[in-house]
Scaffold this active site. Sequence first.
Site, short mmCIF file in Angstrom:
data_model
loop_
_atom_site.label_atom_id
_atom_site.label_comp_id
_atom_site.label_asym_id
_atom_site.label_seq_id
_atom_site.Cartn_x
_atom_site.Cartn_y
_atom_site.Cartn_z
N CYS A 90 -21.38 22.23 24.41
CA CYS A 90 -21.08 22.52 23.00
C CYS A 90 -21.60 23.90 22.64
O CYS A 90 -20.95 24.65 21.91
CB CYS A 90 -21.67 21.45 22.08
N HIS A 114 -16.86 17.07 21.38
CA HIS A 114 -17.87 16.50 22.27
C HIS A 114 -17.51 15.06 22.63
O HIS A 114 -17.46 14.19 21.77
CB HIS A 114 -19.26 16.53 21.63
N HIS A 149 -16.01 17.03 31.40
CA HIS A 149 -15.52 18.25 32.04
C HIS A 149 -14.79 17.93 33.32
O HIS A 149 -15.10 16.96 34.00
CB HIS A 149 -16.68 19.23 32.32
P1 AMP Z 1 -21.47 17.91 36.77
O1 AMP Z 1 -22.56 17.95 37.81
O2 AMP Z 1 -20.19 17.26 37.23
O3 AMP Z 1 -21.99 17.32 35.47
O4 AMP Z 1 -21.06 19.41 36.49
C1 AMP Z 1 -21.81 20.26 35.67
C2 AMP Z 1 -21.51 21.64 36.13
O5 AMP Z 1 -21.94 22.54 35.13
C3 AMP Z 1 -22.20 22.05 37.43
O6 AMP Z 1 -21.22 22.38 38.40
C4 AMP Z 1 -23.05 23.25 37.02
O7 AMP Z 1 -23.11 24.24 38.00
C5 AMP Z 1 -22.33 23.72 35.77
N1 AMP Z 1 -23.15 24.46 34.83
C6 AMP Z 1 -24.38 24.15 34.36
N2 AMP Z 1 -24.81 25.07 33.48
C7 AMP Z 1 -23.82 26.00 33.38
C8 AMP Z 1 -23.65 27.21 32.63
N3 AMP Z 1 -24.60 27.66 31.78
N4 AMP Z 1 -22.51 27.90 32.80
C9 AMP Z 1 -21.56 27.47 33.64
N5 AMP Z 1 -21.64 26.33 34.37
C10 AMP Z 1 -22.76 25.62 34.24
ZN ZN Z 2 -20.99 18.68 23.97
#
Ligand code: AMP
Ligand code: ZN
Length: 113
Positions: free
Chosen positions: A7, A46, A99
């Site tokens: 968010c 969200h 996501h």
């Molecule tokens: P998941 O593990 O499926 O919940 O995916 C979360 C993803 O968010 C992971 O692949 C992380 O590398 C990514 N992530 C976490 N923080 C950031 C950020 N600030 N910018 C871009 N990607 C992020």
């Molecule tokens: Zn959110």
Amino acid sequence: MNDCLFCKIIKGEIPSSKVYEDEYVFAFNDIDPQAPTHILVIPKEHITSAAEIDESNSKVVSKIFEAIAKIAKENNFENGFRVVSNIGESAGQTVKHLHFHILSGRDMTWPPG
Ligand code: AMP
Ligand code: ZN
């Protein structure tokens, strides 16, 4: 949700490398890429995970997949791509905002680890 990382990214409070945005959807490069191309596609609303989709919010899912197809065309993923959504702890979900990962640019294994 004020404490949600994604968010904050949508609001621009945390910087991201944006690749796509429309009324419903935001997409940006993953900070820890697991493939030469690794993009995250998220709803602006969200929603905790795909397990929380119901009649009241399912429209964003079609918008997300429209965005995924646009991103795929723009990036010309010649040899294909994978779309993944992790739901819950054992699946490896670390950010509790729905996501979809788009992964491309390398051969993928099946089943995933
Ligand atoms: P998941 O593990 O499926 O919940 O995916 C979360 C993803 O968010 C992971 O692949 C992380 O590398 C990514 N992530 C976490 N923080 C950031 C950020 N600030 N910018 C871009 N990607 C992020
Ligand atoms: Zn959110």
